[in-house]
Design an enzyme around this catalytic site. Structure first.
Site, PDB file in Angstrom:
ATOM      1  N   PRO A  10      46.920 -73.881  41.078  1.00  0.00           N
ATOM      2  CG  PRO A  10      44.839 -73.612  40.054  1.00  0.00           C
ATOM      3  CD  PRO A  10      46.303 -73.632  39.775  1.00  0.00           C
ATOM      4  CG  ASN A  11      42.802 -75.401  44.843  1.00  0.00           C
ATOM      5  OD1 ASN A  11      42.596 -74.566  45.717  1.00  0.00           O
ATOM      6  ND2 ASN A  11      42.092 -75.456  43.740  1.00  0.00           N
ATOM      7  NE  ARG A  18      42.545 -79.998  45.723  1.00  0.00           N
ATOM      8  CZ  ARG A  18      42.834 -79.871  44.449  1.00  0.00           C
ATOM      9  NH1 ARG A  18      44.074 -79.719  44.069  1.00  0.00           N
ATOM     10  NH2 ARG A  18      41.883 -79.896  43.551  1.00  0.00           N
ATOM     11  CE1 TYR A  23      44.892 -83.775  42.795  1.00  0.00           C
ATOM     12  CE2 TYR A  23      43.191 -83.485  44.453  1.00  0.00           C
ATOM     13  CZ  TYR A  23      43.631 -83.332  43.158  1.00  0.00           C
ATOM     14  OH  TYR A  23      42.820 -82.757  42.219  1.00  0.00           O
ATOM     15  CG  ASN A  72      50.038 -80.412  38.864  1.00  0.00           C
ATOM     16  OD1 ASN A  72      48.985 -80.023  38.364  1.00  0.00           O
ATOM     17  ND2 ASN A  72      50.097 -81.393  39.751  1.00  0.00           N
ATOM     18  CB  ALA A  75      41.501 -76.199  38.057  1.00  0.00           C
ATOM     19  CG  HIS A  78      41.206 -79.356  33.079  1.00  0.00           C
ATOM     20  ND1 HIS A  78      41.743 -80.478  32.484  1.00  0.00           N
ATOM     21  CD2 HIS A  78      41.490 -79.467  34.409  1.00  0.00           C
ATOM     22  CE1 HIS A  78      42.311 -81.236  33.414  1.00  0.00           C
ATOM     23  NE2 HIS A  78      42.167 -80.643  34.574  1.00  0.00           N
ATOM     24  CG  ASP A  85      48.541 -68.472  23.540  1.00  0.00           C
ATOM     25  OD1 ASP A  85      48.476 -69.531  22.866  1.00  0.00           O
ATOM     26  OD2 ASP A  85      47.686 -67.568  23.465  1.00  0.00           O
ATOM     27  CD  GLU A  96      49.079 -81.323  30.787  1.00  0.00           C
ATOM     28  OE1 GLU A  96      47.987 -81.706  31.248  1.00  0.00           O
ATOM     29  OE2 GLU A  96      49.237 -81.025  29.585  1.00  0.00           O
ATOM     30  CG  HIS A  98      47.682 -83.606  35.440  1.00  0.00           C
ATOM     31  ND1 HIS A  98      47.158 -82.407  35.849  1.00  0.00           N
ATOM     32  CD2 HIS A  98      47.907 -83.510  34.112  1.00  0.00           C
ATOM     33  CE1 HIS A  98      47.056 -81.617  34.803  1.00  0.00           C
ATOM     34  NE2 HIS A  98      47.516 -82.262  33.737  1.00  0.00           N
ATOM     35  CB  ILE A  99      49.174 -85.710  41.830  1.00  0.00           C
ATOM     36  CG1 ILE A  99      50.308 -84.693  42.029  1.00  0.00           C
ATOM     37  CG2 ILE A  99      49.150 -86.751  42.942  1.00  0.00           C
ATOM     38  CD1 ILE A  99      50.097 -83.741  43.191  1.00  0.00           C
ATOM     39  CB  SER A 100      44.694 -87.661  40.260  1.00  0.00           C
ATOM     40  OG  SER A 100      44.247 -86.602  39.420  1.00  0.00           O
ATOM     41  NE  ARG A 105      40.198 -86.325  40.025  1.00  0.00           N
ATOM     42  CZ  ARG A 105      40.674 -85.173  40.485  1.00  0.00           C
ATOM     43  NH1 ARG A 105      41.896 -84.782  40.183  1.00  0.00           N
ATOM     44  NH2 ARG A 105      39.944 -84.411  41.263  1.00  0.00           N
ATOM     45  NE  ARG A 109      38.931 -83.010  38.349  1.00  0.00           N
ATOM     46  CZ  ARG A 109      39.247 -81.888  38.990  1.00  0.00           C
ATOM     47  NH1 ARG A 109      40.293 -81.194  38.637  1.00  0.00           N
ATOM     48  NH2 ARG A 109      38.513 -81.471  40.009  1.00  0.00           N
TER      49      ARG A 109
END
Length: 151
Positions: A10-11, A18, A23, A72, A75, A78, A85, A96, A98-100, A105, A109
């Site tokens: 998402p996003n 954004r 990001y 990625n 949200a 978390h 699963d 996995e 993540h950009i940040s 944060r 997170r």
């Protein structure tokens, strides 16, 4: 030829617009172009959805056919036991991303519900996190014979 898919949650369709302070201003389209040029011997597919169920459907659809998944989950990282699963149910190694740096944060997170199901986690290197994940998938540390939940 190796086949890797990048799956964004998402996003992440708003990258470049954004919260650029978190990001960056780069777009996923530009990052994909750069990755495809850097790895001409690898087919790099891409999928993005804001819907958790569609992310699960995509993992199940491709997880038996690709050589690796860069995920990625945004949200959902978390909150989603269902993604956890789904990752455990496929043989393709999942990294996995993540950009940040999620650990600098908000506290919510700091915990990933999918990390334990993934082969590894890369965070905090901006869009270059995707390249690092592909490097990990192409390296000796990720083989299809090792399950995602290998301890």
């Amino acid at each position: 030829m190796k086949r890797i898919i990048i799956i964004n949650g998402p996003n992440l369709n708003l990258l470049g617009r954004r919260e650029p302070g978190i990001y960056g201003s780069g777009t996923m389209e530009a990052a994909l172009d750069a990755l495809r040029r850097r790895y001409p011997g690898v087919t790099i597919d891409y999928f993005q959805s804001n819907v958790e169920g569609l992310l699960i459907d995509k993992l199940q659809e491709v997880g038996f056919a690709v050589d690796g998944v860069v995920l990625n989950a945004g949200a959902y990282t978390h909150t989603s036991v269902a993604l956890h699963d789904a990752i455990r149910s496929i043989p393709a190694p999942v990294v996995e991303v993540h950009i940040s740096n999620v650990h600098t944060r908000e506290e919510f997170r700091h915990r990933s519900l999918i990390a334990a199901a993934c082969r590894g986690v890369i965070c905090g290197f901006g869009l270059d996190s995707y390249r690092l994940a592909i490097e990990a998938l192409l390296g000796a540390g990720c083989t299809e014979n090792e399950p995602n939940n290998a301890d």
